[in-house]
Design an enzyme around this catalytic site. Structure first.
Site, PDB file in Angstrom:
ATOM      1  N   ASP A  23       0.883  -1.164   0.000  1.00 20.95           N
ATOM      2  CA  ASP A  23       0.000   0.000   0.000  1.00 20.95           C
ATOM      3  C   ASP A  23       0.921   1.214   0.000  1.00 20.95           C
ATOM      4  OD1 ASP A  23      -1.678   2.105   0.535  1.00 20.95           O
ATOM      5  OD2 ASP A  23      -2.380   1.368   2.476  1.00 20.95           O
ATOM      6  N   LYS A  87       2.760  11.313  -3.215  1.00 20.16           N
ATOM      7  CA  LYS A  87       1.726  10.634  -4.011  1.00 20.16           C
ATOM      8  C   LYS A  87       0.760  11.630  -4.674  1.00 20.16           C
ATOM      9  CE  LYS A  87      -1.809   7.019  -3.355  1.00 20.16           C
ATOM     10  NZ  LYS A  87      -2.363   6.112  -2.330  1.00 20.16           N
ATOM     11  N   GLU A 187      -7.380   0.500  -4.483  1.00 22.71           N
ATOM     12  CA  GLU A 187      -7.376   0.423  -3.018  1.00 22.71           C
ATOM     13  C   GLU A 187      -8.697  -0.112  -2.455  1.00 22.71           C
ATOM     14  OE1 GLU A 187      -6.130   4.396  -2.048  1.00 22.71           O
ATOM     15  OE2 GLU A 187      -4.111   4.025  -2.802  1.00 22.71           O
ATOM     16  N   ASP A 211     -12.877   5.791   2.686  1.00 24.89           N
ATOM     17  CA  ASP A 211     -11.435   5.827   2.968  1.00 24.89           C
ATOM     18  C   ASP A 211     -11.011   7.247   3.317  1.00 24.89           C
ATOM     19  OD1 ASP A 211      -8.672   5.870   2.892  1.00 24.89           O
ATOM     20  OD2 ASP A 211      -8.486   4.700   1.047  1.00 24.89           O
TER      21      ASP A 211
END
Ligand code: AMP
Length: 618
Positions: A23, A87, A187, A211
């Site tokens: 991850d 990211k 994800e 999330d």
């Protein structure tokens, strides 16, 4: 049946290689595997340290790079050389980020060669791909240390909304870190897998994955049936997360202490220490009612109730996204069967409660929300490693799909790891005068020559009306629906003749075979490139020969005897070179033939133009 892997290079037997699940998060990253004995997914960690590796990179004056906890500690003391949230920069150009420029304490700039951003650290510039590769390298290193075996293959997760550029950037970061990214998995799909969803092929379910991480919020609605995950809709905010909660707490305290933003803005250290204190408060308040500490000689405090009030607007915003996602998918909250919680910020009781109220059911929060995505990636890695008889999940295409073109070359229309459903189309033409049929052969695989790939289907487009070579416009389109079914359509655009077939690309192919094909494509990458270049040179040479031949037949009277002899000699030389496996020689001979014919081709053209002006055709 047990598989015995053999090292192709050395011919020796080797230990089955571990494929890890990674991850790669905005705030934290981690690696998970399926435990060889318990067969359960576990996050890797060293002794009693955390499995989470902060996605933070520090560059020191001597060019040393550190990643993780030690880099995080330097956020306060050396903010200009400490990079967080890389990211967010993946696949972005400066325009995408302008509105959030003050978010980054380090220098984000436009690069000159391409429009994608770079980060300046001292004298050096780093692309987000390089920055992510530093994190992946650290994860690989840690995993190897813990597992005591080389780790070279991984499944890496990305947000469901990541586009192709961002997915490719993630894959490239893996490559730079020495990792072959066998699969990019969404994800929310990984999180659902970690809760065991999708593993029973008879199960049909609609899932909401909420999330809320450190810097981003996503809601994804998924539908699973036959072990296939389909993303129904996604919504969210890429600048909303735990960091915003920290900032809200900081602002609350600054107001209480009467500290102005200006007095903190030029003191990075002071502002960072307040930020870290706010995060500590937030975490503590997930299990306690009160927090209190001292900062720069002043007392700072917060209660769980105050925190809940402070974050109400943020919670409301996430619920607005949930509403939008439901609307986009054409669903109502009561049609959601299961709600899965992901991301460290979902530990906040007020958030769990609000989400549970919104969907009208208890949320799934039994798996550690920081680890759930990596654990799911490990399950997917295990399936790819062939250790599990479970279904192959197909929310992305495992191998590239394309058709055979001149010289037996593979022309990829849908690259591997494309998110499904998807489609692509490209135009081709006939290479013979009056050609009425065109054969379309569909292949799957990563090699440059179709003979090394897997043939899926073949059909003919018939009834193309007579036209000179190169005139027909045949559009070949590939469409993969959510069930992984590929439809191939060929249509001649001038006449409208069309033909269509359906193929099941995953039919009869096991995860072992897919892995083997991927491995072969890596082993043969260099020789494939050489062979492709040779085939392309040969195809071009053959075409030039055929065009020249026709030209000479038609225009013999316009050429002198010397010109005819020179052309014949150049043609012969090219013909001979085509029998040899020397790309440079073929290209040279092709160019030489071109040189010889160019002047009289121009002359003939002039005659043609004159003839046309006089109303005559030639
Ligand atoms: P992630 O991006 O999923 O790693 O999420 C990390 C975020 O979760 C950070 O903003 C953390 O501050 C936050 N977080 C971690 N643990 C807790 C907790 N116990 N309570 C509230 N937020 C937390």
């Amino acid at each position: 049946m047990a598989r015995i892997p053999i090292n192709i290079a050395t011919g020796s037997l080797q230990k089955p290689e571990m494929i890890v699940g990674i991850d790669l998060g905005t705030t934290n990253s981690l690696v998970a595997i399926i435990h060889p004995e318990s067969k359960q997914p576990v996050a890797l960690k060293e002794h009693d340290s955390s499995s989470l590796v902060p996605s933070i990179i520090h560059f020191d004056a001597n060019g040393n790079i550190t990643v993780g906890e030690s880099a995080r500690a330097l956020l306060e003391t050396d903010p200009q050389h400490t990079i967080f949230s890389a990211k967010r920069l993946m696949g972005k150009n400066y325009d995408d980020l302008k509105a959030h420029a003050d978010f980054f304490t380090y220098r984000v700039i436009d690069s000159n060669e391409d429009s994608l951003v770079k980060v300046q650290v001292g004298e050096k510039f780093y692309s987000p791909i390089e920055l992510s590769s530093f994190i992946l390298k650290e994860l690989k290193h840690r995993a190897e240390h813990i597992l005591k075996t080389p780790v070279t293959k991984a499944v890496v997760t990305v947000p469901a909304y990541f586009n192709d550029t961002q997915r490719q950037a993630t894959r490239d970061a893996g490559k730079l870190a020495g990792l072959d990214v066998l699969r990019i998995v969404n994800e929310p799909t990984a999180a659902s897998l970690a809760y065991g969803m999708g593993l029973d092929p008879s199960e049909e379910k609609t899932i909401a994955v909420y999330d809320l991480g450190g810097g981003t919020f996503d809601i994804s609605l998924l539908h699973i049936s036959n072990g296939i995950f389909e993303v129904l809709s996604t919504h969210g905010n890429t600048y909303l997360g735990g960091d915003d909660i920290d900032r809200t707490i900081v602002q609350h305290w600054m107001q209480q202490l009467n500290v102005s933003a200006a007095s903190l803005s030029d003191n990075h250290q002071k502002s960072q220490s307040l930020r870290l204190l706010a995060e500590r408060a937030k975490k503590q308040l997930s299990s306690q009612e009160q927090f209190s500490a001292t900062w720069e000689g002043s007392r700072v405090q917060l209660t769980a109730i105050e925190l809940q009030q402070l974050i109400t607007p943020l919670i409301e915003e996430t619920l607005k996204s949930c509403k939008q996602a439901l609307q986009d998918a054409g669903l109502t909250a009561d049609q959601i069967d299961t709600v899965v919680m992901v991301g460290g910020s979902t530990r906040i009781p007020a958030i769990k409660q609000a989400v549970s109220n919104f969907f009208g059911k208890p949320v799934n929060d039994s798996v550690n929300p920081d680890e759930v995505v990596a654990l799911g990636a490990a399950i997917q890695a295990d399936i790819l490693a062939g250790n599990s008889q479970r279904l192959l999940l197909l929310d992305v295409t495992p191998l590239s799909l394309g058709i055979e073109t001149m010289g037996g070359l593979m022309d990829v229309l849908i690259p591997r790891n494309s998110k499904i459903p998807c489609g692509a189309a490209r135009q081709y033409t006939t290479h013979q005068d009056g050609q009425s049929d065109m054969r379309i052969t569909v292949f799957q695989g990563e090699r440059d020559l179709v003979k090394d790939n897997r043939k899926l289907a073949s059909f003919s487009l018939r009834g193309i009306p007579g036209m000179p070579a190169g005139f027909a416009k045949v559009e070949v389109s590939f469409t993969i629906n959510a069930d992984g079914i590929l439809s191939v359509k060929a249509k001649e655009l001038r006449s409208g003749v069309a033909q269509e077939i359906e193929v099941k690309p995953q039919y009869g192919i096991s995860s072992e075979e897919i892995e083997k094909m991927l491995l072969e494509s890596i082993t043969h990458a260099k020789s494939d490139m050489v062979e492709r270049a040779l085939v392309e040179a040969r195809t071009e040479g053959e075409q030039i020969l055929s065009v020249t031949e026709k030209f000479i037949q038609k225009n013999t009277t316009l050429l002198s005897a010397e010109e005819l002899t020179a052309t014949a000699a150049a043609m012969q030389a090219l013909q001979l070179s085509l029998t040899m496996a020397d790309k440079d020689l073929i290209q040279r001979k092709t160019e030489e033939l071109n040189e010889v014919t160019r002047p009289f081709a121009e002359r003939v053209m002039d005659v043609a133009v004159k003839g046309a002006l006089q109303g005559k055709s030639i």
